[in-house]
Design a protein around this motif. Sequence first.
Motif, short mmCIF file in Angstrom:
data_model
loop_
_atom_site.label_atom_id
_atom_site.label_comp_id
_atom_site.label_asym_id
_atom_site.label_seq_id
_atom_site.Cartn_x
_atom_site.Cartn_y
_atom_site.Cartn_z
N ILE A 20 0.86 -1.19 0.00
CA ILE A 20 0.00 0.00 0.00
C ILE A 20 0.89 1.23 0.00
CG2 ILE A 20 -1.77 1.29 1.23
CD1 ILE A 20 -2.65 -1.38 2.48
N SER A 22 0.83 5.27 0.33
CA SER A 22 -0.09 6.27 0.86
C SER A 22 0.68 7.52 1.26
CB SER A 22 -0.87 5.71 2.05
OG SER A 22 0.02 5.29 3.05
N LYS A 23 -0.02 8.45 1.89
CA LYS A 23 0.51 9.75 2.30
C LYS A 23 1.04 10.55 1.11
CE LYS A 23 1.58 9.40 7.11
NZ LYS A 23 2.56 9.66 8.13
N TYR A 31 -4.13 10.43 -7.00
CA TYR A 31 -4.64 9.27 -6.29
C TYR A 31 -4.39 9.39 -4.79
CZ TYR A 31 -4.38 7.58 -11.04
OH TYR A 31 -4.51 7.47 -12.39
N ARG A 32 -5.38 9.02 -3.99
CA ARG A 32 -5.25 9.07 -2.53
C ARG A 32 -4.30 7.98 -2.04
NH1 ARG A 32 -9.90 8.03 0.60
NH2 ARG A 32 -10.68 6.82 -1.12
N LYS A 33 -4.46 6.79 -2.60
CA LYS A 33 -3.56 5.69 -2.25
C LYS A 33 -3.48 4.74 -3.44
CE LYS A 33 -6.83 2.49 -0.13
NZ LYS A 33 -7.15 1.68 1.02
N GLN A 47 -5.34 2.02 -8.25
CA GLN A 47 -5.13 3.44 -7.95
C GLN A 47 -6.46 4.04 -7.50
OE1 GLN A 47 -3.73 4.14 -11.90
NE2 GLN A 47 -1.60 4.18 -11.24
N TYR A 48 -6.53 4.51 -6.26
CA TYR A 48 -7.77 5.00 -5.66
C TYR A 48 -7.85 6.53 -5.74
CZ TYR A 48 -8.55 0.42 -3.58
OH TYR A 48 -8.78 -0.92 -3.38
N TYR A 75 4.63 10.24 -3.19
CA TYR A 75 4.14 9.63 -1.95
C TYR A 75 5.25 9.50 -0.92
CZ TYR A 75 0.01 8.60 -4.64
OH TYR A 75 -1.10 8.72 -5.41
#
Length: 148
Positions: A20, A22-23, A31-33, A47-48, A75
């Motif tokens: 994962i 993230s950040k 994309y958020r994460k 890809q969210y 990220y």
Amino acid sequence: MEQSLEQIIPPITEACSRMIISKPSRKTVPYRKIVVVKKEGYYQIEQYTEKQVFHQNVDKDVLVQYLLQQMSVDYRQLNGFEEGYEHMLMISKKGVPAYKKKRNAQASGGVGSHNRKKKVHPAGGRDHSASGGYGNFHIRGEGGTLHV
């Protein structure tokens, strides 16, 4: 000894079945994460965004380059999961990577139960103290009296 992303990411990719990312480092990152799942013979990148998920299938070589690019530019955190361990790669605001590998809580504890076990007397009988101290129960019905 400080390691670079090129030294850290390939072993994580090899060992982990799920990663994962993230950040986001900026608010303009699309994309958020990003979730990477190892499949049979390839990797699936999910890809969210806020409301959608985009999927992409890639080979291992392409994945390593993709992870290097995402972690060096957009990220700040990568979590990789393998059987019994979690790999954590965090990048500070100054761009310095920090890597940790820790034992997963699930691997060390075993399967627990939320159900209470019956208490057993050393003589082999059950402990009826949980019944409030009432040792004998009398149930009367049509057919007579039943003693429990």
